[in-house]
Design a protein around this motif. Structure first.
Motif: not given
Length: 559
Positions: A114, A202-203, A206-207, A417, A419, A422, A469-470, A477
């Motif tokens: 990703r 990013v991981t 996002d998670h 996962d 996307h 925003d 996602a945040r 989600r």
């Protein structure tokens, strides 16, 4: 077609020659004003020392003021022209890149990490666009201005012109070469580290919540920190040639000025040079080097752009459409069959043979542990990965015989996962179908359990999900992604872990609804294939496939 990767990649920018020439002309006018200002100022200073009538100096005084003002004006126009050209170019490059990824081989994007895909479509394209601002225009301006400066001095003293030409070569050729070497060392050693940093960062972003629960957040953050340190270390190793490059231009300036001064003093002492000419001889080189001082940065930009170009072109080449794509258009109800289908990533493990018969309206669940190949099987069914072996039959035709765009409209793979952008809730749903109206969006959101959540949002469907996602919980989600899948026009829905992060009871009920054939959640005419770790006992699925851990090695080469 050029073979150099940078030249090939620059074609993606679709640079209009007139826009580039306009930017170069503005740059020449900017530094030309500085060069003329230096020469005129030298003449004015030395002429004023002779105390002539004031009227003899009035034109020169006005010209000095005009040149001082015009330099700022032309600099502003040059910045407008170069940035306009560069931004248009990066927009064009991204559009072509996205079009190729959308229409070409889907494995090109699916096979990348990703963070790596993000780097190639984001930072690498920006680096390519920087070539216009930091390299093409500055190099063209430096060539014109260097020639003009050497020409001016040649009229006064050929010896001083020769010294200036050599000094300009050191500043405009040797210094950029050293800078390019430093940039190559930094980029070559640090590119992979930066890609790993992007992936880990990013991981983690996002998670974060899921990783914290699993006890893996610290490991992920440590991985990002380690990758960042590796990138910094690569930059430090490149500092030595970079330091010599930074020193080259000041040394060249000093050598040129001292050489011109010595020659000028000698000629003035012999009576063959006027004071005004001596002043011009000494001050003009100082302005001449303003053009070449930007060339080390231009060399760095070219080196980085060449590396970025290779990465972009590698993605484009893998994403190139099949030269002999299938031409069959899928019409009517979808019937998918597989015979002895083995799925796997190139160079990795493969699944055991899978035989499926998916008539219109079928409900199938694929169950197995992590790493068993469930998601890989879905991606293979969707045409995103080539089968390792076996056959996939779609409405009586082999998968390779079907038009790629038709296949993607009719069979949709929806990743766990995927996307969230925003932007507003509604626009996040319109990713699946652009003509979606608010009433239909509200109905689908209510069907997946998000009706009350949307009603509480300050602007309803128009509420922006700040940070993507945040802005939502893990369960919200997943429900949003499921709503996006239900709204898509696909006849075959391949759903990867649609109920992950939901509480046990809610997740089990949602799986029952997805696998129910009466059309309450999904139309009875649409086929649903669900991948899950846990399947409730009382579902009405037509078929449940238990996938064991991938067993044999896939020896296909990595694209």
């Amino acid at each position: 077609m050029p073979t150099d990767p940078l030249l090939r990649a620059l074609l993606l920018l679709e640079l209009a020659p007139r826009r580039v020439l306009r930017a170069v002309a503005a740059g020449v006018a900017t530094l030309g004003s500085a060069l003329a200002l230096a020469a005129l100022s030298a003449w004015l200073i030395t002429r004023a020392w002779q105390m002539p009538p004031v009227l003899d100096l009035s034109v020169a005084v006005v010209a000095v003021r005009a040149l001082g003002i015009s330099r700022g004006v032309f600099r502003y126009l040059e910045r407008l022209a170069t940035h306009d050209t560069a931004l248009r170019g990066t927009t064009s490059a991204r559009s072509r890149l996205y079009q190729r990824l959308a229409a070409g081989n889907p494995a090109a994007a699916a096979g990348l990490r990703r963070g790596d895909l993000l780097a190639r479509t984001g930072a690498d394209v920006d680096t390519l666009g920087d070539v216009v601002v930091r390299a093409l225009v500055p190099i063209a301006v430096a060539v014109v201005l260097s020639g003009a400066a050497v020409g001016i001095l040649a009229v006064i003293s050929p010896g001083a012109a020769l010294i200036l030409a050599v000094s300009l070569a050191v500043s405009g050729i040797a210094a950029p070469a050293l800078s390019a070497r430093a940039a190559l060392m930094s980029e070559t050693d640090g590119a992979d580290a930066r890609a790993r940093f992007s992936e880990e960062a990013v991981t983690a972003l996002d998670h974060a919540a899921e990783l914290r629960v699993a006890g893996q957040l610290d490991r992920t953050v440590d991985g990002a920190v380690g990758a960042e340190r590796a990138a910094v270390a690569a930059t430090d190793r490149a500092a030595v040639p970079g330091a010599f490059a930074d020193a080259a231009t000041p040394l060249a300036v000093g050598a040129s000025v001292i050489g011109a001064l010595l020659i000028g003093v000698n000629l003035y002492s012999s009576g063959t040079m006027s004071p005004m000419a001596l002043g011009i001889l000494v001050l003009v080189p100082l302005s001449a080097f303003e053009a070449t001082s930007a060339l080390p940065a231009a060399a760095v930009a070219l080196s980085r752009a060449r590396i970025a170009s290779r990465r972009i072109l590698a993605l484009l080449d893998v994403a190139a459409p099949d030269p002999h794509p299938g031409d069959r258009e899928l019409v009517g109800p979808m019937h998918v069959r597989t015979t002895g289908l083995r799925c796997g990533w190139p160079g990795g493990k493969t699944t055991a043979p899978i035989d499926l018969d998916l008539p219109p309206g079928a409900r199938v669940a694929i169950v197995g542990g992590s790493g068993a190949g469930k998601t890989t099987a879905l991606m293979t069914l969707a045409g995103l990965l080539p089968p390792v072996s076996g056959e996939i039959d779609v409405d009586g035709a082999d998968l390779a015989e079907v038009r790629p765009d038709s296949l993607r409209r009719r069979i949709g793979f929806f990743a766990e996962d995927a996307h969230l952008f925003d932007t507003s809730v509604l626009e996040n749903l319109r990713v699946a179908r652009g003509d979606l109206q608010e009433d239909e969006a509200l109905d689908v959101l209510d069907s997946v359990g998000l009706g009350e959540w949307v009603a509480r949002l300050p602007q309803g469907l128009s509420t922006t999900l700040a940070g993507g996602a945040r802005a939502v919980s893990g369960g919200q989600r997943r429900r949003l992604l499921l709503a996006r899948a239900l709204l898509s026009p696909a006849d075959v829905l391949l759903l990867d872990e649609p109920t992950e992060h939901l509480d046990a009871d809610a997740g089990a009920q949602l799986l029952r609804d997805l696998l129910e054939g009466d059309g309450n959640l999904v139309s009875w005419q649409r086929t649903v294939v669900v991948v899950t770790h846990q399947l409730p006992q009382d579902t009405s699925a037509d078929l449940v496939i238990h996938v064991e851990n991938a067993e044999s090695e896939n020896t296909l080469p990595t694209p």
